[in-house]
Design a protein around this motif. Sequence first.
Motif, mmCIF file in Angstrom:
data_model
loop_
_atom_site.group_PDB
_atom_site.id
_atom_site.type_symbol
_atom_site.label_atom_id
_atom_site.label_comp_id
_atom_site.label_asym_id
_atom_site.label_seq_id
_atom_site.Cartn_x
_atom_site.Cartn_y
_atom_site.Cartn_z
ATOM 1 N N GLY A 179 8.449 13.067 2.752
ATOM 2 C CA GLY A 179 9.550 13.532 2.866
ATOM 3 C C GLY A 179 10.893 13.194 2.087
ATOM 4 O O GLY A 179 11.914 13.310 2.601
ATOM 5 N N ASN A 180 10.522 12.887 1.001
ATOM 6 C CA ASN A 180 11.469 12.388 -0.217
ATOM 7 C C ASN A 180 12.454 11.297 0.518
ATOM 8 O O ASN A 180 13.552 11.048 -0.139
ATOM 9 C CB ASN A 180 12.348 13.529 -0.625
ATOM 10 N N HIS A 228 8.107 6.349 13.517
ATOM 11 C CA HIS A 228 6.825 6.074 12.626
ATOM 12 C C HIS A 228 7.205 6.937 11.358
ATOM 13 O O HIS A 228 6.597 7.875 11.094
ATOM 14 C CB HIS A 228 5.487 6.635 13.294
ATOM 15 N N ASN A 229 7.765 6.442 10.394
ATOM 16 C CA ASN A 229 8.103 6.990 9.076
ATOM 17 C C ASN A 229 8.912 6.135 8.185
ATOM 18 O O ASN A 229 9.302 5.386 8.389
ATOM 19 C CB ASN A 229 9.309 8.468 9.611
ATOM 20 N N GLU A 230 9.130 6.843 6.971
ATOM 21 C CA GLU A 230 9.509 5.900 5.918
ATOM 22 C C GLU A 230 11.045 5.493 6.188
ATOM 23 O O GLU A 230 11.660 4.423 5.770
ATOM 24 C CB GLU A 230 9.427 6.705 4.728
ATOM 25 N N LYS A 231 11.733 6.496 6.792
ATOM 26 C CA LYS A 231 13.373 6.125 7.148
ATOM 27 C C LYS A 231 13.472 4.748 8.115
ATOM 28 O O LYS A 231 14.271 3.876 7.617
ATOM 29 C CB LYS A 231 13.985 7.280 7.828
ATOM 30 N N HIS A 281 0.874 -1.251 -0.168
ATOM 31 C CA HIS A 281 -0.083 0.109 0.164
ATOM 32 C C HIS A 281 0.793 1.164 0.125
ATOM 33 O O HIS A 281 2.081 1.199 0.200
ATOM 34 C CB HIS A 281 -1.044 -0.167 1.206
ATOM 35 N N ASP A 282 0.127 2.417 -0.326
ATOM 36 C CA ASP A 282 1.135 3.671 -0.021
ATOM 37 C C ASP A 282 2.239 3.591 -0.931
ATOM 38 O O ASP A 282 3.171 4.099 -0.798
ATOM 39 C CB ASP A 282 1.504 4.029 1.384
ATOM 40 N N GLY A 283 1.618 3.090 -2.267
ATOM 41 C CA GLY A 283 2.811 3.066 -3.374
ATOM 42 C C GLY A 283 3.523 4.119 -3.604
ATOM 43 O O GLY A 283 5.144 3.843 -4.114
ATOM 44 N N GLN A 284 3.305 5.455 -3.442
ATOM 45 C CA GLN A 284 3.957 6.432 -3.782
ATOM 46 C C GLN A 284 5.245 6.509 -2.745
ATOM 47 O O GLN A 284 6.199 7.337 -3.222
ATOM 48 C CB GLN A 284 3.429 8.008 -3.585
ATOM 49 N N ASN A 285 5.200 5.843 -1.680
ATOM 50 C CA ASN A 285 6.472 5.744 -0.578
ATOM 51 C C ASN A 285 7.346 4.447 -0.815
ATOM 52 O O ASN A 285 8.287 4.559 -0.277
ATOM 53 C CB ASN A 285 5.913 5.794 0.742
ATOM 54 N N VAL A 286 6.946 3.820 -1.789
ATOM 55 C CA VAL A 286 7.675 2.249 -1.818
ATOM 56 C C VAL A 286 8.981 2.527 -2.431
ATOM 57 O O VAL A 286 9.841 1.796 -2.039
ATOM 58 C CB VAL A 286 6.902 1.308 -2.439
ATOM 59 N N PHE A 287 8.972 3.141 -3.686
ATOM 60 C CA PHE A 287 10.350 2.900 -4.503
ATOM 61 C C PHE A 287 10.756 4.412 -4.743
ATOM 62 O O PHE A 287 12.196 4.379 -4.879
ATOM 63 C CB PHE A 287 9.968 2.542 -5.883
ATOM 64 N N ASN A 288 9.872 5.455 -4.848
ATOM 65 C CA ASN A 288 10.296 6.601 -5.593
ATOM 66 C C ASN A 288 10.593 7.716 -4.594
ATOM 67 O O ASN A 288 9.745 8.114 -3.905
ATOM 68 C CB ASN A 288 9.680 6.898 -6.705
#
Length: 300
Positions: free
Chosen positions: A74-75, A281-284, A61-68
Motif C-alpha cells: 500500500g506504499n 492489521h497494516n503497515e500504517k 522480516h518482510d523487508g520490502q515493507n520496512v524502509f521503502n
Amino acid sequence: MKIAIINILLILISVSAAAQDKLIKIDDFKSDYVMSRNVEIWLPKEYYANPGKKFPVLYMHDGQNVFNTETAMGNIAWEADNAARKLIDSGSIDPVIIVASWCTTRRYFEYFPEKAAEYLTAADKEAMQKINSSRGNNDATFYADEYLKFIVKELKPYIDKNYRTLSDKANTAICGSSMGGLISLYALCEYPRVFGQVACVSTHWPVLFNNDNMSPSEAIRTYIKKNLPKAGSHRIYFDLGTEALDQYYSIHQEKVDNIMRGKGYTEGTDWVTLTFKGAAHNEKSWQERMDVILKFLYER
C-alpha cells in the motif's frame, strides 16, 4: 602540538558532520536453504562517525515493507529507519543496525513454525495449503527451519563479517508482524543462543484468518510450551490491535500470556503484551508504534 590537536579535532568534526544514515540494498541474496531474496541494511550515521565502535543488530522480516514506501504494501512502510533516527537523536535508544530480509512467494510456509506442524491435523494442513495456493504458491512444504538457517547460518554471518556488529545474543534481536511474529518467536525458541530478544507484532495466531478453527493455534502453543527458553535471559515483546484481522487475536494472546507466566517470565520486565486500541492489521498501524517496539528492545 596545539596545531596538531586542532587539526585532529577539525578532522573529527568534519567526519562527524559528513556522516549520514545509509541504506544498503543487496539484490538477490543467495542461499543454500531457501529462495534468494533482497536484503536491506540500515546503518546509522554513528556507524561512520565512530569507526572503532560495534553496534547491536535488529533483524526484520518482510523487508520490502520496512524502509521503502515504493516497495511497501500500500506504499506505506514501517519507516523503521526514521523511527530509529528520532529515538537515537533524543537519546532514548543506542544506535542500532537494522537488517531487513524481503519475503518470497513461500512466505506463508516460511513463516509458520515448522516443528509446530507436527501437531497439526490433516484437515489443518489441507486448509493451510488452500490459503497458500490462493496466493499463487502450490508448494505445500514447510520451510521455516530452512528460513531460519538462512538467517542464522548465512545472513547473520555475512552481516557480522562485513559490518562492525555486537554479535552476541544480548545484542541480536529479531522482529516481524503477522506471520512474521510467528517466525520471530520460533527463531527465539530454536536459536536461544543467537537471539536475546524478539518483537512479535500483531502475531497471527489464528493461522487460518479466523477463529472458527482453533486447532492450528493450539499446535503453535503446544510447541511454545515445550520449547520456550527458560525465563531470565531473554526478552519478548507482543502486541496487537483491536481492528480488522487483529480483532481475532486477543483470545489467542491471552493463552500465550498464560504460557509466559507459567514459564516464569516477569510481565513488564522480560516480557510485555501491549494492546493498541483502534489499531488495524497494516503497515500504517505498525509504523505508528515502531518507536514503542524499538524502545522495548533498545531503551537505555
